[in-house]
Design a protein around this motif. Structure first.
Motif, PDB file in Angstrom:
ATOM      1  N   LEU A  76       0.820  -1.198   0.000  1.00  0.00           N
ATOM      2  CA  LEU A  76       0.000   0.000   0.000  1.00  0.00           C
ATOM      3  C   LEU A  76       0.861   1.257   0.000  1.00  0.00           C
ATOM      4  CD1 LEU A  76      -3.025   0.622  -0.070  1.00  0.00           C
ATOM      5  CD2 LEU A  76      -2.942   0.923   2.413  1.00  0.00           C
ATOM      6  N   ALA A  77       1.966   1.227   0.733  1.00  0.00           N
ATOM      7  CA  ALA A  77       2.866   2.384   0.745  1.00  0.00           C
ATOM      8  C   ALA A  77       3.420   2.660  -0.647  1.00  0.00           C
ATOM      9  CB  ALA A  77       4.008   2.153   1.733  1.00  0.00           C
ATOM     10  N   VAL A  78       3.702   1.602  -1.400  1.00  0.00           N
ATOM     11  CA  VAL A  78       4.245   1.790  -2.746  1.00  0.00           C
ATOM     12  C   VAL A  78       3.184   2.383  -3.668  1.00  0.00           C
ATOM     13  CG1 VAL A  78       5.218   0.640  -4.762  1.00  0.00           C
ATOM     14  CG2 VAL A  78       5.944  -0.054  -2.476  1.00  0.00           C
ATOM     15  N   VAL A  79       1.995   1.798  -3.715  1.00  0.00           N
ATOM     16  CA  VAL A  79       0.994   2.273  -4.679  1.00  0.00           C
ATOM     17  C   VAL A  79       0.365   3.593  -4.252  1.00  0.00           C
ATOM     18  CG1 VAL A  79       0.494   0.009  -5.653  1.00  0.00           C
ATOM     19  CG2 VAL A  79      -0.822   0.812  -3.690  1.00  0.00           C
ATOM     20  N   LEU A  96      10.551   7.037  -5.003  1.00  0.00           N
ATOM     21  CA  LEU A  96      10.000   5.840  -4.361  1.00  0.00           C
ATOM     22  C   LEU A  96      10.751   5.531  -3.079  1.00  0.00           C
ATOM     23  CD1 LEU A  96       8.433   3.111  -4.196  1.00  0.00           C
ATOM     24  CD2 LEU A  96      10.170   2.164  -5.711  1.00  0.00           C
ATOM     25  N   ALA A  97      12.064   5.582  -3.118  1.00  0.00           N
ATOM     26  CA  ALA A  97      12.863   5.297  -1.920  1.00  0.00           C
ATOM     27  C   ALA A  97      12.513   6.263  -0.795  1.00  0.00           C
ATOM     28  CB  ALA A  97      14.351   5.382  -2.258  1.00  0.00           C
ATOM     29  N   GLY A  98      12.307   7.539  -1.128  1.00  0.00           N
ATOM     30  CA  GLY A  98      11.911   8.514  -0.115  1.00  0.00           C
ATOM     31  C   GLY A  98      10.547   8.201   0.474  1.00  0.00           C
ATOM     32  N   ASN A  99       9.617   7.728  -0.361  1.00  0.00           N
ATOM     33  CA  ASN A  99       8.299   7.350   0.138  1.00  0.00           C
ATOM     34  C   ASN A  99       8.390   6.192   1.125  1.00  0.00           C
ATOM     35  OD1 ASN A  99       6.964   9.280  -1.386  1.00  0.00           O
ATOM     36  ND2 ASN A  99       6.529   7.896  -3.085  1.00  0.00           N
ATOM     37  N   ILE A 100       9.248   5.222   0.835  1.00  0.00           N
ATOM     38  CA  ILE A 100       9.404   4.093   1.759  1.00  0.00           C
ATOM     39  C   ILE A 100      10.068   4.546   3.058  1.00  0.00           C
ATOM     40  CG2 ILE A 100      10.465   1.822   2.060  1.00  0.00           C
ATOM     41  CD1 ILE A 100       8.040   1.989   0.108  1.00  0.00           C
ATOM     42  N   THR A 101      10.987   5.483   2.969  1.00  0.00           N
ATOM     43  CA  THR A 101      11.590   6.045   4.188  1.00  0.00           C
ATOM     44  C   THR A 101      10.516   6.658   5.071  1.00  0.00           C
ATOM     45  OG1 THR A 101      13.715   6.454   3.109  1.00  0.00           O
ATOM     46  CG2 THR A 101      13.222   7.753   5.075  1.00  0.00           C
ATOM     47  N   ARG A 102       9.581   7.407   4.475  1.00  0.00           N
ATOM     48  CA  ARG A 102       8.503   8.010   5.256  1.00  0.00           C
ATOM     49  C   ARG A 102       7.586   6.932   5.837  1.00  0.00           C
ATOM     50  NH1 ARG A 102       9.335  12.517   1.588  1.00  0.00           N
ATOM     51  NH2 ARG A 102       8.228  11.538  -0.136  1.00  0.00           N
ATOM     52  N   TYR A 103       7.325   5.877   5.063  1.00  0.00           N
ATOM     53  CA  TYR A 103       6.502   4.773   5.556  1.00  0.00           C
ATOM     54  C   TYR A 103       7.167   4.099   6.756  1.00  0.00           C
ATOM     55  CZ  TYR A 103       5.901  -0.387   5.418  1.00  0.00           C
ATOM     56  OH  TYR A 103       5.789  -1.718   5.730  1.00  0.00           O
ATOM     57  N   LEU A 104       8.459   3.918   6.696  1.00  0.00           N
ATOM     58  CA  LEU A 104       9.164   3.274   7.797  1.00  0.00           C
ATOM     59  C   LEU A 104       9.168   4.146   9.049  1.00  0.00           C
ATOM     60  CD1 LEU A 104      12.244   1.764   5.905  1.00  0.00           C
ATOM     61  CD2 LEU A 104      10.201   0.581   6.725  1.00  0.00           C
ATOM     62  N   GLY A 105       9.091   5.462   8.860  1.00  0.00           N
ATOM     63  CA  GLY A 105       9.104   6.365  10.006  1.00  0.00           C
ATOM     64  C   GLY A 105       7.740   6.665  10.572  1.00  0.00           C
ATOM     65  N   SER A 106       6.694   6.174   9.910  1.00  0.00           N
ATOM     66  CA  SER A 106       5.333   6.502  10.350  1.00  0.00           C
ATOM     67  C   SER A 106       4.923   5.658  11.551  1.00  0.00           C
ATOM     68  CB  SER A 106       4.351   6.270   9.203  1.00  0.00           C
ATOM     69  OG  SER A 106       4.349   4.914   8.795  1.00  0.00           O
TER      70      SER A 106
END
Length: 615
Positions: free
Chosen positions: A592-595, A605-615
């Motif tokens: 879900l974080a990717v889409v 994309l890598a930045g989005n996953i970084t934010r997901y990991l920090g949420s």
């Protein structure tokens, strides 16, 4: 600046001129938000700027507005337009992109939420790459799209290929205004063809001549399209059929036929004559290295297609290594089925001759393929709650690629639904010959093109701001679609059918081979036959499809490299999430974080996953 747009400058000179002035302009009538006036603006101002940037682009590319279903209300005028295909039109678009890139860069990002920051990052990346491409002296340059095309008209590029499909599938005909807009667009087709012809001749004068085998295919396809147009053909049939279905009164047939036979056919004849001139002087070298400034063109096309700065050498080696790993997974399954002689690709050729996995010939087989695809879509749709925390339910229409396009078209492709829901997601399948397909490869193709691949991902991106629905990146789009194939495997699509798993692994090998042959053709001096032989012997795909694929890579340099590069990056980010979250990791949340982060360059994309990991 307006003088620059109208002056007879080369594309490179024009882009260079943009860099020497601060008097950046946009199209007449577009709202401009001065940087000084938005220094302290917040979320709403950021959204307004992104929307303005989106509409600026759609004014240059009005067909995208129709494909997205946003050519309505105050923007309904776009439904009557096709855009300017001349060099002056390209220069004007470059001016708009450069101006809007600067506006996006200067907008203050402090206080924006993560989603909007991502949107600005996406715009800046896409526009910077497109402006760089538009500075190249020739070619059709995508703006947040997938097709890198050095030749403006060839077997799979050009209005003669694109517009019949677009007008029939994406241009709506629901009322009289839509039908009038269809007629208006028909009236613009000769101008589009003339603009392309201008750029074809300009490229030829630079010494840019497509290879002879591509010209042979283009001539064959255009000749068939020309014969069709001389009789009115598909362009007339589409508006007549749909106005009849909707009960829209009018002399649509005679009006459309007059334009098609009297204006469009002669314009096609002029393009056809130019292709014949080019064929008379063409050589056989397939790669960009044989073209003027071809090495620079290919460097840029790889950057555009992969959203990385990987070199041809790095990508070539990645393909070799990845292929070896996949062949290692295929070998024991093939042995268990009794196939032991030759490499896995050669053994897949043997498997492809097994009548159990073939479809019937002709229309009976075509109908069988369509039923098979519908069944697989229904199955994978039901598995999606196991893979996504928030599940959507997009409509998917399975349609045959128009017959006049099939010869130069890929095996299949998929497209997202219209933003307004007026058109479903579409899974286009090439049915020129049922021998193109096997029962063990269609399940994976379904996951790639439809669910959870292109159609599925596009539905999430359509929920983002308009500019994000417009901009799509080859490495993300195709990388996600390959990752979707793996999700199908992880959902159990092949658990009870080893041959279907081989089809999945063969599809992966197919994309690894692309890294090898694309870079081989364009950067390492490979000949066309060398590429065909390598692809055929290592993939197990028939010679006809292999040849079609190789010719596609010759006309879309770099595009084929986005698939595996993108998938491997998504998997790298997934492994990163698993390591960081440990027992808290959930596949549904990662997917879900990717889409929900939307279609984006790989660094975004890598930045989005970084934010997901920090949420």
């Amino acid at each position: 600046m307006q003088k620059l747009i109208n002056a007879p400058l080369s594309r490179r000179t024009f882009i260079g001129a943009l860099g020497t002035t601060t008097a950046l302009t946009v199209l007449p009538g577009c709202a401009t938000i001065p940087v000084s006036g938005i220094a302290n603006a917040g979320q709403s101002a950021g959204q307004a700027l992104l929307d303005d940037i989106a509409w600026n682009l759609l004014r240059h590319e009005p067909t995208r507005a129709s494909s997205l279903g946003v050519d309505t209300g105050e923007h309904a005028y776009l439904r009557s337009q096709l855009g300017d295909a001349t060099q002056a039109g390209q220069n004007a678009k470059a001016a708009t992109l450069s101006a809007d890139l600067e506006r996006a860069r200067q907008f203050p990002k402090i206080g924006l939420d993560p989603a909007m920051r991502t949107s600005f990052e996406v715009v800046e990346s896409a526009y910077a790459t497109a402006v760089e491409g538009l500075a190249l002296p020739y070619g059709d340059i995508p703006v947040g799209s997938w097709r890198t095309a050095p030749y403006p008209v060839i077997q799979n590029v050009g209005a003669y290929v694109d517009l019949p499909r677009f007008l029939d599938s994406d241009h709506p005909v629901r009322d009289e205004a839509d039908a009038e807009a269809y007629i208006a667009r028909l009236e613009e087709v000769p101008g589009v063809l003339a603009g392309e012809l201008e750029r074809m001749q300009s490229a030829r004068n630079m010494g840019v001549i497509p290879p002879d085998f591509l010209l042979d295919r283009a001539l064959d396809q255009m000749e068939r399209q020309l014969r069709d147009s001389m009789e009115g053909g598909a362009l007339v049939e589409s508006v007549v059929r749909r106005t009849n279905e909707e009960g829209i009164a009018g002399n649509w047939q005679s009006r459309a036929n007059s334009i098609v036979t009297g204006q469009i056919a002669p314009a096609l004849e002029r393009q056809f004559a130019e292709l014949r001139v080019q064929r008379g002087i063409a050589g056989s070298a397939p790669g960009m290295s044989a073209q003027p400034e071809g090495d620079e063109w290919y460097r840029w096309s790889l950057k555009s297609s992969t959203t990385t700065t990987m070199s041809p050498t790095e990508i070539h080696q990645l393909g070799i290594d990845t292929l070896a790993d996949i062949h290692g997974q295929m070998d024991p399954i093939l042995r268990s089925l009794g196939y032991t002689e030759g490499n896995p690709g050669q053994r897949m050729i043997q498997l492809s001759q097994d009548d159990r996995f073939k479809f019937a010939e002709g229309d009976a087989g075509r109908a069988e393929i369509m039923r098979f695809l519908e069944e697989r879509i229904d199955w994978i749709r039901g598995e999606m709650p196991r893979a996504f925390r928030r599940v959507i339910n997009p409509e998917v229409a399975v349609r045959r690629i128009p017959q006049n396009e099939e010869l130069g078209a890929p095996t299949a492709y998929g497209g997202a639904p219209a933003v307004d829901g007026s058109r479903p997601g579409t899974f286009w399948i090439n049915l020129r010959d049922t021998d193109l397909h096997r029962k063990y490869d269609l399940p994976t193709l379904t996951h790639h093109e439809a669910i959870p691949g292109h159609v599925w991902e596009g539905e999430y991106s359509n929920q983002l701001p308009l500019i994000r629905a417009i901009l799509a990146f080859n490495a993300f789009s195709e990388g996600w679609a390959l990752y979707a194939e793996q999700l199908g495997d992880e959902m159990g699509a092949y658990d009870d059918n080893p041959a279907w798993r081989l089809g999945y692994l063969q599809a992966m090998a197919y994309r690894a081979i692309r890294l090898v042959v694309d870079t081989g053709l364009h950067a390492q001096g490979w000949g066309r036959q060398q590429a065909i032989d390598f692809f055929h012997s290592n993939s197990g795909v028939g010679v006809a499809e292999t040849t079609n694929e190789i010719d596609r890579y010759c006309s879309w340099p770099g595009q084929a490299c986005g698939y595996m590069v993108g998938k491997l990056e998504i998997l790298r980010q997934r492994e990163r999430a698993m390591q960081a979250l440990g027992s808290a990791y959930d596949l549904r949340d990662f997917n879900l974080a990717v889409v929900e982060g939307g279609n984006a360059p790989l660094d975004v994309l890598a930045g989005n996953i970084t934010r997901y990991l920090g949420s």
